[in-house]
Design an enzyme around this catalytic site. Structure first.
Site, short mmCIF file in Angstrom:
data_model
loop_
_atom_site.label_atom_id
_atom_site.label_comp_id
_atom_site.label_asym_id
_atom_site.label_seq_id
_atom_site.Cartn_x
_atom_site.Cartn_y
_atom_site.Cartn_z
N HIS A 1 -5.28 6.61 -24.56
CA HIS A 1 -5.13 5.19 -24.83
C HIS A 1 -4.51 5.02 -26.22
CE1 HIS A 1 -6.79 3.29 -21.31
NE2 HIS A 1 -7.87 4.04 -21.35
N ASP B 1 0.86 -1.18 0.00
CA ASP B 1 0.00 0.00 0.00
C ASP B 1 0.90 1.23 0.00
OD1 ASP B 1 -1.78 2.04 0.33
OD2 ASP B 1 -2.81 1.17 2.07
N LEU B 2 1.18 1.73 -1.19
CA LEU B 2 2.16 2.80 -1.33
C LEU B 2 1.67 4.15 -0.85
CD1 LEU B 2 3.75 1.76 -4.75
CD2 LEU B 2 4.59 1.34 -2.43
N LYS B 3 0.46 4.17 -0.27
CA LYS B 3 0.01 5.39 0.40
C LYS B 3 0.57 5.48 1.82
CE LYS B 3 -4.31 5.59 -2.24
NZ LYS B 3 -5.80 5.55 -2.18
N ASP C 1 0.54 0.86 -27.94
CA ASP C 1 0.90 0.36 -26.60
C ASP C 1 2.09 -0.59 -26.64
OD1 ASP C 1 -1.09 1.79 -25.40
OD2 ASP C 1 -2.36 0.09 -24.91
#
Length: 385
Positions: free
Chosen positions: A131, A65-67, A161
């Site tokens: 996109h 959880d990079l928060k 992509d």
């Protein structure tokens, strides 16, 4: 061929940290993994927009959880032991998280920091969403595909992509690995899909420079204007691909078709193209696709069947080379390109989200107590989805 999951290949010993995403970033990680790299995916908590599939093969996964600051600290521990980091977030996001290039290079000067974006790290649209269809629309590619007078046809997301994005990111990473062997220092790879797609248009720009390409759709050698370079429907509603550009290949096709050469006319008579289109449409409609394949197989006529991906996997041309591996419910495209020293696998392990956290963190120097503390803080999610 081998069924061993053990890593082989020229990138064995290279550790890659991949911040989870979708599309071109994970595919770039797949290509590096296919060549032997140890690719660690830093997944996000919660459900994924796209479930793990073929682009997760050969990788390992952990959920951070990079928060949470504890998760950022753990990520930097992993980065300190890595060779490459791949991220596909908008410009500035990793800097705000505390894992931007400057921070990472301060703890690991040898790190190659690979950045995947649509519009680039700078420029007026750098913060705008997009996109594949948007990126290739801005490079001239999309405008060139489809029938004249009708909307352009999106070529799924192969060109932007994966062609302009993944391939150029991997190309830059490999170049930086070679450079690092000489300088001892890492680098930052700015792989913008629009930049790579512009590069893919080099051939078209070259043709235009010598007066052999126009911006009008269906007006050029390779865009369906020429009767000898397009697809034709067969009697069973399927298609044959005709690509006999060179005169000897065109002659080989015409030898096998019940068409009067004099009535057909010269191969490059543009004034006769409409009539020639109709003649070829009529003749290909007289037999099934398989019947035409049998007529042209093994010849230099450059006339081949148009297959769907399931048919392609079992076609003898592909099956003899094991080009697609059936593994459980997956059809895995084989590792490409093939190196003489790397055995071709017959089995691929697909990462399980969050399953490898303990080994990854231990390799980064964290103790069992440290890992327990991270789990207790919610920084590491010890799930195995």
């Amino acid at each position: 061929m081998t069924d061993s999951p053990a890593k082989t290949g020229p990138l064995k010993g290279i550790k890659v940290v991949e911040l989870a995403g979708i599309g071109p970033g994970p595919y770039a990680g797949q290509l590096l993994s296919d060549m032997g790299a140890d690719v660690i995916v830093i997944d996000r908590p919660g459900g994924s927009l796209v479930p793990k599939a073929i682009d997760a093969r050969g990788k390992r996964s952990m959920v951070l959880d990079l928060k949470k600051p504890e998760a950022i600290a753990a990520l930097l521990k992993i980065v300190a032991t890595a060779d490459v980091l791949i991220e596909g977030l908008r410009p500035g996001v990793t800097e705000r998280m505390g894992v931007g290039p400057d921070v990472c290079h301060a703890i690991n000067p040898r790190l190659i920091y690979g950045r995947m974006t649509g519009w680039g790290q700078t420029g007026p649209w750098s913060q705008m969403a997009g996109h594949d269809i948007n990126y290739i629309g801005m490079t001239g590619v999309l405008n060139a595909i489809g029938k004249d007078g009708q909307p352009p046809v999106p070529p799924i997301n192969m060109i932007g992509d994966f062609g302009g994005g993944s391939m150029f990111l991997v190309n830059g990473i490999l170049a930086a690995i070679i450079e690092r062997a000489q300088t001892g220092r890492g680098n930052i790879v700015d792989a913008a899909i629009v930049d790579g797609t512009h590069s893919l248009m080099s051939f078209v720009h070259g043709m235009a420079g010598v007066g052999q390409w126009r911006t009008k759709r269906e007006a050029n050698l390779l865009d369906g204007a020429a009767p000898f370079y397009r697809c034709y429907m067969t009697a069973d509603g399927k298609f044959m691909a005709v690509g006999c550009i060179e005169p000897q290949f065109f002659a080989a096709m015409m030898e096998r078709l019940p068409i009067d050469r004099e009535a057909y006319g010269a191969q490059h008579d543009h004034a006769a193209f409409a009539k020639q289109h109709e003649m070829l449409e009529d003749v290909f409609a007289t037999k099934t696709r398989d019947a035409w394949e049998a007529i042209f197989a093994g010849t230099d006529a450059c006339v081949t069947p148009v297959l769907d991906y399931v048919e392609a996997a079992s076609h003898p041309v592909n099956a003899e080379r094991h080009a697609v591996v059936t593994d459980g419910r997956w059809l895995h495209p084989q590792v490409a390109p093939r190196l003489a020293t790397q055995p071709l696998p017959t089995h691929f392990d697909i990462a399980t989200k969050g399953a490898d956290y303990a080994a990854i963190l231990a390799e980064a120097g964290l103790s069992a107590h440290d890992i327990s503390q991270l789990i207790a803080a919610g920084a590491v999610v010890a799930n195995k989805d």
